[in-house]
Design an enzyme around this catalytic site. Structure first.
Site, mmCIF file in Angstrom:
data_model
loop_
_atom_site.group_PDB
_atom_site.id
_atom_site.type_symbol
_atom_site.label_atom_id
_atom_site.label_comp_id
_atom_site.label_asym_id
_atom_site.label_seq_id
_atom_site.Cartn_x
_atom_site.Cartn_y
_atom_site.Cartn_z
ATOM 1 N N CYS A 124 43.392 44.696 19.693
ATOM 2 C CA CYS A 124 44.274 43.660 19.124
ATOM 3 C C CYS A 124 43.861 43.354 17.687
ATOM 4 O O CYS A 124 44.704 43.247 16.789
ATOM 5 C CB CYS A 124 44.237 42.405 19.987
ATOM 6 S SG CYS A 124 42.600 41.691 20.248
ATOM 7 N N SER A 155 42.742 33.211 26.116
ATOM 8 C CA SER A 155 43.569 34.427 26.065
ATOM 9 C C SER A 155 42.754 35.679 26.361
ATOM 10 O O SER A 155 43.305 36.773 26.427
ATOM 11 C CB SER A 155 44.238 34.568 24.694
ATOM 12 O OG SER A 155 43.295 34.974 23.727
ATOM 13 N N ALA A 156 41.449 35.521 26.519
ATOM 14 C CA ALA A 156 40.579 36.675 26.784
ATOM 15 C C ALA A 156 40.319 36.782 28.282
ATOM 16 O O ALA A 156 39.545 36.011 28.847
ATOM 17 C CB ALA A 156 39.267 36.528 26.029
ATOM 18 N N GLY A 157 40.994 37.715 28.925
ATOM 19 C CA GLY A 157 40.805 37.930 30.358
ATOM 20 C C GLY A 157 39.545 38.741 30.619
ATOM 21 O O GLY A 157 38.802 39.090 29.696
ATOM 22 N N ASN A 163 34.886 44.427 27.466
ATOM 23 C CA ASN A 163 34.994 45.455 26.421
ATOM 24 C C ASN A 163 34.628 44.956 25.030
ATOM 25 O O ASN A 163 35.058 45.531 24.034
ATOM 26 C CB ASN A 163 36.424 46.009 26.393
ATOM 27 C CG ASN A 163 36.720 46.917 27.571
ATOM 28 O OD1 ASN A 163 35.971 47.840 27.854
ATOM 29 N ND2 ASN A 163 37.797 46.646 28.272
ATOM 30 N N ASN A 265 46.838 37.660 20.135
ATOM 31 C CA ASN A 265 45.947 38.824 20.161
ATOM 32 C C ASN A 265 46.413 39.859 21.181
ATOM 33 O O ASN A 265 46.334 41.063 20.939
ATOM 34 C CB ASN A 265 44.502 38.408 20.450
ATOM 35 C CG ASN A 265 44.377 37.545 21.690
ATOM 36 O OD1 ASN A 265 45.011 36.490 21.782
ATOM 37 N ND2 ASN A 265 43.564 37.958 22.640
#
EC number: 1.2.1.10
Length: 291
Positions: A124, A155-157, A163, A265
């Protein structure tokens, strides 16, 4: 005109957002959503009448008429999927940092790499910043580029969090390979602020020819190109020159298809991936005489 059938592997945040974008597409048909467990994403796809499977890549390989496959799993799973998809003659659009195939940023290098069987969507942060570095490099020569991608923690799963190292390495390399910088560096920050922040990217470039007028014109032209497939992309700090160092900042607001608007993102990488798939699908339609 028959649409080109596509599949999504990985029904998480990115896979689900891809699904909604594909459903809107004039050239792509959402033929299969596949994962490895009976997840919310699988249930969501099934409710929309989309064929689903929990057999992962195996289910995709069993469908001969699926031409394009989006992999929204993770870097390690994609390393296993890539050779299988290639052998089956399916085009892989890789939304993980695995980077098996060449990096693709639609507004920069799609025409050069579109014949490849596996295309990597960088990250992203890469989709948001590589075009700006490229725009600066083409008029001023980029000796060094450094980007800081600041995203909402919400928003960061789990896939994004697993990663992080690959994110920084892949983004930095793409700043060089696609952006044209002689040396690149990437930093990611997960911001837990409430309400969640929009994706914000700061770009620093050390240039050889510090011509601010040429730099600004080049960057503004590039921003317009990105906005053709990511309408929420904005230049919030136009290029500023200090000696031979250029600073600029961009913000990305998501389209709100599945993910909240602050998840720009994720939205920028899914939007870029669908833009790539649509271009490939149009060429397949012409080649097969379907159009």
């Amino acid at each position: 005109m028959d649409k080109v059938k596509v599949a999504v592997i990985g029904p998480g945040n990115i896979g689900s957002d891809l699904m909604y974008k594909i459903l809107r597409s004039r050239h792509l048909e959402m033929a299969l959503m596949t994962g490895i467990i009976e997840s919310e994403g699988i249930k969501r796809a099934r409710k929309l009448g989309i064929k689903t499977s929990i057999e992962g890549v195996k289910a995709v390989l069993a469908e001969d008429d699926i031409k394009i496959v989006f992999d929204a799993t993770g870097a390690k799973p994609h390393l296993q999927h890539a050779p299988l998809l290639k052998e089956a003659g399916k085009i892989a659009i890789d939304l993980t940092p695995a980077a098996v195939g060449p990096y693709v940023v639609p507004c920069v290098n799609l025409d050069q790499v579109k014949a490849e069987p596996n295309l990597n969507m960088v990250t992203c942060g890469g989709q948001a910043t590589v075009p700006i570095v490229y725009a600066i490099n083409r008029v001023a020569g980029a000796r060094y580029a450094e980007i800081v991608a600041c995203i909402a923690s919400k928003s960061a799963g789990p896939g994004t969090r697993q990663n992080i190292d690959e994110f920084t390495q892949t983004t930095a390399k793409a700043l060089e390979v696609v952006g044209g910088a002689k040396k690149g560096k990437a930093i990611i920050i997960l911001n837990p602020a409430e309400p969640p922040i929009m994706m914000h990217n700061t770009i620093y470039v050390e240039v050889e020819k510090p011509d601010i007028e040429a730099i600004r014109a080049s960057v503004e032209a590039m921003v317009k190109e990105i906005q053709s497939y990511v309408p929420g992309y904005r230049l919030v700090v136009p290029p500023i020159l200090d000696g031979n160092k250029v600073t600029a900042a961009v913000e990305v607001e998501g389209a709100g298809d599945f993910l909240p608007k602050y998840s720009g993102n994720l939205d920028i990488i899914t939007s870029a991936a669908v833009a790539v798939a649509e271009k490939l699908a149009q060429e397949l339609q012409v080649k097969e005489g379907v159009a």
